[in-house]
Write a protein that holds these residues in place. Structure first.
Motif, mmCIF file in Angstrom:
data_model
loop_
_atom_site.group_PDB
_atom_site.id
_atom_site.type_symbol
_atom_site.label_atom_id
_atom_site.label_comp_id
_atom_site.label_asym_id
_atom_site.label_seq_id
_atom_site.Cartn_x
_atom_site.Cartn_y
_atom_site.Cartn_z
ATOM 1 N N PRO A 42 0.830 -1.208 0.000
ATOM 2 C CA PRO A 42 0.000 0.000 0.000
ATOM 3 C C PRO A 42 0.868 1.263 0.000
ATOM 4 C CG PRO A 42 -0.796 -1.577 1.624
ATOM 5 C CD PRO A 42 0.516 -2.101 1.136
ATOM 6 N N GLU A 104 -4.956 -0.913 -0.711
ATOM 7 C CA GLU A 104 -4.542 0.038 0.322
ATOM 8 C C GLU A 104 -4.979 -0.366 1.730
ATOM 9 O OE1 GLU A 104 -2.552 2.845 0.061
ATOM 10 O OE2 GLU A 104 -2.219 2.054 -1.956
ATOM 11 N N ASP A 124 -6.631 2.722 4.846
ATOM 12 C CA ASP A 124 -5.212 2.807 4.500
ATOM 13 C C ASP A 124 -4.388 2.789 5.783
ATOM 14 O OD1 ASP A 124 -5.110 5.475 5.568
ATOM 15 O OD2 ASP A 124 -5.720 6.274 3.622
#
Length: 140
Positions: A42, A104, A124
């Protein structure tokens, strides 16, 4: 997310407990790790690795994050629900912190229940860090 934003967040963490953050990895090291392991980490987690390649939050019983240049290293093979995830850290209780191989989201894998709980999925890495004190039950 910039180094300044990570530094501000880690300064807040340092006010709440003992931390041990390792020196950051280089972008070349991250790219080589991704190539060697056929994954794409990510983007916000890669930014974190440049800032801090692993370390421990809220010692003695908090969170350990893995790195790509410092041990313990990110685990691409074990302790995950399936091949779509990579283990990037663990809670003191032993539950692994996961990232998607090509996405993510950051998740916590509940070993005991053998599942990822809906309320333990973060959009995230920065969202995960922002919720870290809540995850650990130490307030925010």
């Amino acid at each position: 997310m910039t180094s300044d934003e990570f530094r501000k967040l880690t300064d807040q963490f340092n006010e709440q407990g003992k931390m041990n953050f390792l020196e950051g990895a280089t972008e070349d090291q991250i790219s080589q790790f991704e190539k060697d392991n056929d994954i794409v980490l990510p983007s916000k987690y890669k930014e974190w690795l440049v800032f801090c390649d692993g370390g421990e939050f809220f010692l003695p019983a908090g969170v350990q994050m893995y790195g790509i240049a410092h041990k313990p290293l990110i685990d691409t093979d074990d302790d995950r629900p399936d091949d779509n995830y990579v283990v990037i850290g663990s809670l003191a209780a032993g539950d692994p912190i996961l990232c998607e191989k090509s996405g993510e989201r950051i998740s916590i894998y509940n070993h005991e229940a053998d599942r990822i709980e809906d309320d333990e999925v973060y959009e995230d890495f920065f969202a995960f860090l922002n919720d870290l004190t809540e995850i650990l039950g130490i307030g925010g």
